[in-house]
Design a protein around this motif. Structure first.
Motif, PDB file in Angstrom:
ATOM      1  N   ARG A  42       0.809  -1.228   0.000  1.00 52.65           N
ATOM      2  CA  ARG A  42       0.000   0.000   0.000  1.00 52.65           C
ATOM      3  C   ARG A  42       0.840   1.275   0.000  1.00 52.65           C
ATOM      4  N   TYR A  43       2.148   1.149   0.278  1.00 54.68           N
ATOM      5  CA  TYR A  43       2.959   2.343   0.440  1.00 54.68           C
ATOM      6  C   TYR A  43       4.262   2.259  -0.352  1.00 54.68           C
ATOM      7  N   ARG A  44       4.567   3.339  -1.034  1.00 51.17           N
ATOM      8  CA  ARG A  44       5.816   3.477  -1.781  1.00 51.17           C
ATOM      9  C   ARG A  44       6.583   4.646  -1.174  1.00 51.17           C
ATOM     10  N   VAL A  45       7.807   4.400  -0.748  1.00 51.92           N
ATOM     11  CA  VAL A  45       8.585   5.421  -0.055  1.00 51.92           C
ATOM     12  C   VAL A  45       9.374   6.253  -1.059  1.00 51.92           C
ATOM     13  N   GLU A  46       9.156   7.559  -1.018  1.00 53.67           N
ATOM     14  CA  GLU A  46       9.839   8.490  -1.916  1.00 53.67           C
ATOM     15  C   GLU A  46      11.163   8.952  -1.326  1.00 53.67           C
ATOM     16  N   ALA A  47      11.160   9.405  -0.074  1.00 51.26           N
ATOM     17  CA  ALA A  47      12.362   9.954   0.532  1.00 51.26           C
ATOM     18  C   ALA A  47      12.372   9.711   2.031  1.00 51.26           C
ATOM     19  N   VAL A  48      13.580   9.647   2.593  1.00 53.51           N
ATOM     20  CA  VAL A  48      13.764   9.487   4.028  1.00 53.51           C
ATOM     21  C   VAL A  48      14.872  10.432   4.481  1.00 53.51           C
ATOM     22  N   THR A  49      14.752  10.941   5.710  1.00 57.39           N
ATOM     23  CA  THR A  49      15.796  11.810   6.256  1.00 57.39           C
ATOM     24  C   THR A  49      16.101  11.415   7.692  1.00 57.39           C
ATOM     25  N   ALA A  50      17.297  11.819   8.132  1.00 55.07           N
ATOM     26  CA  ALA A  50      17.711  11.619   9.520  1.00 55.07           C
ATOM     27  C   ALA A  50      18.614  12.780   9.906  1.00 55.07           C
ATOM     28  N   ALA A  51      18.871  12.907  11.187  1.00 58.97           N
ATOM     29  CA  ALA A  51      19.705  14.011  11.671  1.00 58.97           C
ATOM     30  C   ALA A  51      21.187  13.721  11.446  1.00 58.97           C
ATOM     31  N   THR A  52      21.686  12.614  12.033  1.00 57.49           N
ATOM     32  CA  THR A  52      23.126  12.346  11.977  1.00 57.49           C
ATOM     33  C   THR A  52      23.492  10.899  11.685  1.00 57.49           C
ATOM     34  N   ASN A  53      22.558   9.981  11.788  1.00 55.82           N
ATOM     35  CA  ASN A  53      22.895   8.561  11.658  1.00 55.82           C
ATOM     36  C   ASN A  53      22.855   8.139  10.199  1.00 55.82           C
ATOM     37  N   ALA A  54      23.963   8.379   9.486  1.00 56.20           N
ATOM     38  CA  ALA A  54      24.017   8.093   8.054  1.00 56.20           C
ATOM     39  C   ALA A  54      23.893   6.603   7.766  1.00 56.20           C
ATOM     40  N   ALA A  55      24.533   5.773   8.571  1.00 59.24           N
ATOM     41  CA  ALA A  55      24.505   4.335   8.326  1.00 59.24           C
ATOM     42  C   ALA A  55      23.100   3.764   8.483  1.00 59.24           C
ATOM     43  N   ALA A  56      22.413   4.160   9.568  1.00 62.93           N
ATOM     44  CA  ALA A  56      21.054   3.672   9.793  1.00 62.93           C
ATOM     45  C   ALA A  56      20.107   4.189   8.716  1.00 62.93           C
ATOM     46  N   LEU A  57      20.312   5.445   8.303  1.00 63.49           N
ATOM     47  CA  LEU A  57      19.452   6.015   7.269  1.00 63.49           C
ATOM     48  C   LEU A  57      19.644   5.285   5.949  1.00 63.49           C
ATOM     49  N   ALA A  58      20.872   5.013   5.585  1.00 61.27           N
ATOM     50  CA  ALA A  58      21.143   4.312   4.335  1.00 61.27           C
ATOM     51  C   ALA A  58      20.537   2.908   4.344  1.00 61.27           C
ATOM     52  N   ALA A  59      20.674   2.212   5.469  1.00 62.76           N
ATOM     53  CA  ALA A  59      20.095   0.866   5.566  1.00 62.76           C
ATOM     54  C   ALA A  59      18.578   0.925   5.433  1.00 62.76           C
ATOM     55  N   LEU A  60      17.964   1.931   6.041  1.00 62.69           N
ATOM     56  CA  LEU A  60      16.517   2.089   5.964  1.00 62.69           C
ATOM     57  C   LEU A  60      16.082   2.425   4.540  1.00 62.69           C
ATOM     58  N   ALA A  61      16.817   3.318   3.880  1.00 62.59           N
ATOM     59  CA  ALA A  61      16.487   3.705   2.513  1.00 62.59           C
ATOM     60  C   ALA A  61      16.555   2.493   1.586  1.00 62.59           C
ATOM     61  N   ARG A  62      17.563   1.678   1.764  1.00 59.47           N
ATOM     62  CA  ARG A  62      17.678   0.461   0.948  1.00 59.47           C
ATOM     63  C   ARG A  62      16.505  -0.480   1.203  1.00 59.47           C
TER      64      ARG A  62
END
Length: 406
Positions: A42-62
């Motif tokens: 039901r959901y397609r993710v366009e964009a994600v952001t985070a404050a400082t945790n680049a590694a966690a953000l990248a894993a989530l984006a993938r």
């Protein structure tokens, strides 16, 4: 335009909804991700952001298949780009990248960035007419008049994610806004609800972080202990529901089952109840105007006795300060919020005691009024400028306040 759509009957939710998560790795973001994972079709993710945790953000984006990922700290751009290497996901860093994420063509945007840094990206989402699920307080506390006016002009829909405002929003569907006599938001009372004032004055960081019901980040947990969170929520309710100070009441409800409600002119009262789980109001906003399967359920036969009491503004002066700031209006709520953030950070760093939080906020409000700082922000830059000035004043006043005995 429908900042808070009271008529919820005619709209139909799309089969698939594109979403952007501003503040994807925080508490609210993580709960939203959990719900999305339960309904991936039901959901397609366009964009994600985070404050400082680049590694966690990248894993989530993938994992979510996002098209764009942005980290607020510009120094982390290379780290994020490296973590996303080979994924085809675009990377960005810095405040402008957060705004770019908000401007991406998503139907629905979760605004869960904390602090004054949330204002520009959240406003960017509203300016393009998106559905904005508002989970941060700062947009309305720091620039509520500006934000709601811009949302109205763009035809945006603002859905409140805070459990209390979401409860009021759902309750308002039972009648017309003109028929509302009173809006009620509830408060757990935090960990110091029954403590005498002398004991509260000696409270430690560890004690303040032990919330009896909710699992939240440290800043909002301290706000709950001081009841500043309810003060900020009164200001939010004022903007969300076009309610005056006389139309908004706070009731302490330690069980955190009744989250808020509405009293209508005929004496009827409608309230929303649910478990103390932020995934419930998030699910309501994520699927709105439809419903989706939630993560937790509340069984009536398991309910304990529900109790309510008036808040004590002597033991919890932050609530009084917030009400006064809302009545003063203009830039006073912006100063209140900025000073509180400085005070809470100082308390968490053990530089001041618990009662110094409210004392620093009050001193900063007084100093701001004396210096003519309490002007109404006309645009996001002015709101940020008032915020920065208030923070500077609070930092300057910190040693003097810290030296006070309580």
């Amino acid at each position: 335009m429908s900042p808070v759509p009271y008529d919820m009957t005619p709209a139909v939710a799309p089969v698939e909804r594109s979403v952007t998560l501003l503040g994807a790795t925080g508490s609210i973001g993580s709960s939203t991700v959990d719900l999305i994972r339960r309904a991936r079709d039901r959901y397609r993710v366009e964009a994600v952001t985070a404050a400082t945790n680049a590694a966690a953000l990248a894993a989530l984006a993938r994992d979510l298949g996002a098209k764009f990922a942005a980290v607020a700290d510009p120094a982390l751009y290379d780290d994020l780009k490296r973590e996303l290497s080979g994924s085809g996901i675009e990377a960005g860093a810095g405040p402008e990248a957060l705004v770019e994420a908000a401007r991406r063509p998503a139907d629905w945007v979760m605004a869960a960035i904390t602090g004054a840094a949330s204002l520009k990206p959240t406003l960017a989402a509203a300016d393009r007419g998106a559905i904005v699920a508002l989970a941060n307080k700062e947009c309305l506390v720091c620039a509520g008049t500006l934000f709601m006016r811009r949302a109205a002009a763009a035809g945006a829909t603002v859905l409140p994610v805070d459990s209390e405002h979401n409860a009021v929003f759902q309750s308002l569907a039972s009648g017309r806004r003109a028929e509302v006599k009173r809006i009620v938001i509830t408060a757990s009372g935090g960990p110091f609800r029954t403590w005498p004032i002398e004991r509260i004055r000696q409270a430690t960081v560890e004690e303040a972080l032990k919330h009896p019901n909710w699992s939240m980040g440290p800043k909002i947990t301290i706000d709950s202990a001081s009841m500043m969170n309810k003060g900020l929520e009164i200001i939010e309710a004022h903007h969300l529901f076009a309610a005056s100070a006389d139309e908004i009441d706070v009731l302490v409800h330690p069980q955190s089952i009744v989250h808020g409600g509405v009293e209508f002119v005929d004496g009827s009262m409608v309230a929303q109840i649910g478990p103390p789980d932020m995934r419930v109001p998030i699910a309501h906003c994520l699927a709105w105007p439809a419903r989706m399967a939630g993560a937790t359920r509340l069984s009536f036969d398991q309910l304990a006795t529900l109790t309510f009491e008036a808040p004590d503004e002597v033991r919890f002066p932050a609530l009084r300060l917030a009400k006064a700031a809302m009545t003063t209006g203009q830039g006073a709520p912006t100063v209140l919020n900025a000073a509180n953030e400085i005070a809470v950070a100082a308390f968490l760093d053990r530089k001041i005691g618990f009662p110094h939080i409210a004392a620093l906020v009050e001193a900063t409000l007084d100093a701001s009024a004396a210096r003519g700082v309490l002007r109404e922000p006309a645009d996001p830059d002015e709101a940020v400028a008032v915020d920065h000035t208030a923070r500077s004043l609070a930092r300057d006043l910190l040693p003097e306040i810290a030296a006070k005995a309580f």
